[in-house]
Design an enzyme around this catalytic site. Structure first.
Site, PDB file in Angstrom:
ATOM      1  N   ASP A  35       0.820  -1.209   0.000  1.00 19.33           N
ATOM      2  CA  ASP A  35       0.000   0.000   0.000  1.00 19.33           C
ATOM      3  C   ASP A  35       0.856   1.262   0.000  1.00 19.33           C
ATOM      4  OD1 ASP A  35      -2.321   1.417   2.478  1.00 19.33           O
ATOM      5  OD2 ASP A  35      -1.815   1.989   0.432  1.00 19.33           O
ATOM      6  N   ASP A 219      -1.824   5.681  -5.108  1.00 18.27           N
ATOM      7  CA  ASP A 219      -2.085   4.853  -3.941  1.00 18.27           C
ATOM      8  C   ASP A 219      -2.507   3.445  -4.347  1.00 18.27           C
ATOM      9  OD1 ASP A 219      -4.296   5.227  -1.025  1.00 18.27           O
ATOM     10  OD2 ASP A 219      -2.856   3.685  -1.625  1.00 18.27           O
TER      11      ASP A 219
HETATM   12  C1  KCE Z   1      -8.434   2.706   2.215  1.00 18.94           C
HETATM   13  C2  KCE Z   1      -7.048   2.157   1.945  1.00 18.94           C
HETATM   14  C3  KCE Z   1      -6.521   1.259   3.087  1.00 18.94           C
HETATM   15  C4  KCE Z   1      -7.367  -0.015   3.099  1.00 18.94           C
HETATM   16  C5  KCE Z   1      -7.061  -1.048   2.202  1.00 18.94           C
HETATM   17  C6  KCE Z   1      -7.847  -2.213   2.192  1.00 18.94           C
HETATM   18  C7  KCE Z   1      -8.942  -2.336   3.050  1.00 18.94           C
HETATM   19  C8  KCE Z   1      -9.810  -3.573   2.988  1.00 18.94           C
HETATM   20  C9  KCE Z   1      -8.966  -4.827   2.959  1.00 18.94           C
HETATM   21  C10 KCE Z   1     -10.729  -3.667   4.182  1.00 18.94           C
HETATM   22  C11 KCE Z   1     -10.663  -3.514   1.713  1.00 18.94           C
HETATM   23  C12 KCE Z   1      -9.250  -1.299   3.927  1.00 18.94           C
HETATM   24  C13 KCE Z   1      -8.469  -0.135   3.944  1.00 18.94           C
HETATM   25  C14 KCE Z   1      -6.090   3.302   1.614  1.00 18.94           C
HETATM   26  N1  KCE Z   1      -4.698   2.827   1.559  1.00 18.94           N
HETATM   27  N2  KCE Z   1      -3.768   3.799   1.234  1.00 18.94           N
HETATM   28  C15 KCE Z   1      -6.186   4.466   2.570  1.00 18.94           C
HETATM   29  N3  KCE Z   1      -5.734   4.482   3.812  1.00 18.94           N
HETATM   30  N4  KCE Z   1      -5.985   5.714   4.288  1.00 18.94           N
HETATM   31  N5  KCE Z   1      -6.553   6.466   3.335  1.00 18.94           N
HETATM   32  N6  KCE Z   1      -6.646   5.686   2.255  1.00 18.94           N
HETATM   33  C16 KCE Z   1      -7.157   6.189   0.976  1.00 18.94           C
HETATM   34  C17 KCE Z   1      -8.640   6.359   1.043  1.00 18.94           C
HETATM   35  C18 KCE Z   1      -9.202   7.384   1.779  1.00 18.94           C
HETATM   36  C19 KCE Z   1     -10.609   7.523   1.841  1.00 18.94           C
HETATM   37  C20 KCE Z   1     -11.399   6.609   1.164  1.00 18.94           C
HETATM   38  C21 KCE Z   1     -10.816   5.575   0.445  1.00 18.94           C
HETATM   39  C22 KCE Z   1      -9.440   5.454   0.370  1.00 18.94           C
HETATM   40  O1  KCE Z   1     -11.809   4.815  -0.120  1.00 18.94           O
HETATM   41  C23 KCE Z   1     -13.049   5.391   0.279  1.00 18.94           C
HETATM   42  O2  KCE Z   1     -12.768   6.544   1.060  1.00 18.94           O
END
Ligand code: KCE
Length: 330
Positions: A35, A219
């Site tokens: 990630d 990302d």
């Molecule tokens: C969301 C992921 C992190 C994650 C990955 C996978 C998962 C599951 C396995 C449970 C499917 C949950 C979480 C992201 N990584 N940089 C992240 N980590 N912190 N901010 N972001 C980017 C963002 C931020 C806000 C948003 C989004 C995205 O999608 C919808 O709203």
């Protein structure tokens, strides 16, 4: 030194990709989500309550002769989608695709949110953002890339994510066989610890290219492409029956609608995302309504160039000084 490992989609809509990682001695294999939008390496572990583990592989430090507790250190992370985890920290030997780091901080989860418990084929995350974002306290820890840097042939890692197929992550080299033409590089600012850079503009379908700098983060850990509302409304204006649904929290449209492609610019280069990548998923298995792979970033405070965009290119994350990011056709 170099390493090369698979990037495997965890479900039929590429919600996330996992990569086999070995931890400890003898090696315990876990499938981690690499990630670039976060900087913690955390795993399901023997310390995770069994009620929160549903089919995931776990890391058991007690079974590793090289594990060492990082005394008094804890971590807690909240992701932008509301999910999160927290726990303690061990140092142990960790390898990705043959590239080994002797003393990697492995953050062992003592609690994970339900959305992680539900993803049975994901055993944790490996943050590849800048180490300034690491949440371990009282002293923050380095990412796998930062630990591996001194031994890498080249201070780079590359992402070759694929639509509904297995791609790869390479460390320490840029594989000439994985892309065509030249790599178009652009400047990265490490603010606030993400791979932050600009797009030089965009085009909807066969429309004219709009030259406008759009700043955001590349990302690999985010599924979709999130851009300003003006861009997104211009896109869905070309989709019969599209609407921005409060109920579904984004743009939906009849699955039978034909979608335009979406092109983004990296300096002078142009990358076109096929319509199929933007017809992301049915809102439920039997529904004829589909959810878009391009959504508005207005609620996020930042534009996110997630997997829907990244899988249209071969991407080079260059840890040189200053850092830069490169995109090539494949
Ligand atoms: C969301 C992921 C992190 C994650 C990955 C996978 C998962 C599951 C396995 C449970 C499917 C949950 C979480 C992201 N990584 N940089 C992240 N980590 N912190 N901010 N972001 C980017 C963002 C931020 C806000 C948003 C989004 C995205 O999608 C919808 O709203």
């Amino acid at each position: 030194d170099t390493g090369s490992a698979a990037a495997i989609p965890i479900n039929e809509v590429d919600i996330a990709y996992v990569t086999p990682v070995t931890v400890g001695t003898p090696p315990q294999t876990l499938m981690l989500d690499l990630d670039t939008g976060s900087s913690d390496l955390w795993v399901f572990s023997s310390l995770t309550p069994s009620s929160q583990v549903r089919g995931q592989d776990i890391y058991t430090p007690a079974n590793s002769s090289t594990s060492k507790l990082l005394n008094g250190h804890t971590w807690s992370i909240r992701y932008g989608d509301g999910s999160g985890s927290r726990g303690t920290v061990y140092l142990d030997t960790l390898a990705v695709g043959g590239l080994e780091v002797k003393s990697q901080a492995v953050q062992t989860a003592q609690e994970v949110s339900s959305s992680f418990t539900q993803e049975q084929s994901l055993d944790g995350l490996m943050g590849l953002g800048f180490s300034t974002l690491n949440t371990v306290r009282p002293s923050s820890q380095l990412t796998f890339f930062d630990n591996a840097r001194p031994s890498l042939d080249e201070e780079v890692f590359t992402a070759d994510l694929k639509y509904h197929a297995t791609g790869s992550y390479d460390f320490g080299f840029v594989d000439r066989a994985k892309y065509t033409g030249n790599i178009s590089y652009t400047a990265v600012t490490e603010s606030p610890g993400y791979w932050t850079h600009s797009l030089s503009g965009y085009a909807v379908g066969s429309g004219a290219f709009q030259t406008t700098r759009l700043s955001g983060i590349s990302d690999t850990g985010t599924t979709l492409l999130y851009l300003p509302t003006a861009v997104v409304t211009a896109y869905y204006r070309q989709v019969q029956g599209a609407q921005n649904s409060q109920y579904y929290g984004g743009y939906v449209f009849p699955c039978s609608s034909s979608l335009p492609t979406f092109t983004f610019g990296i300096e002078e280069a142009r990358f076109t995302i096929p319509a199929s990548y933007i017809n992301y998923t049915r809102i439920s298995p039997t529904s004829t309504t589909c959810y878009g792979g391009l959504q508005s970033s207005s609620g996020l405070g930042i534009n996110i160039f997630g997997d829907v965009a990244l899988k249209a290119a071969f991407v080079v994350f260059s840890g040189t000084n200053p850092p830069r990011i490169g995109f090539a056709h494949k």
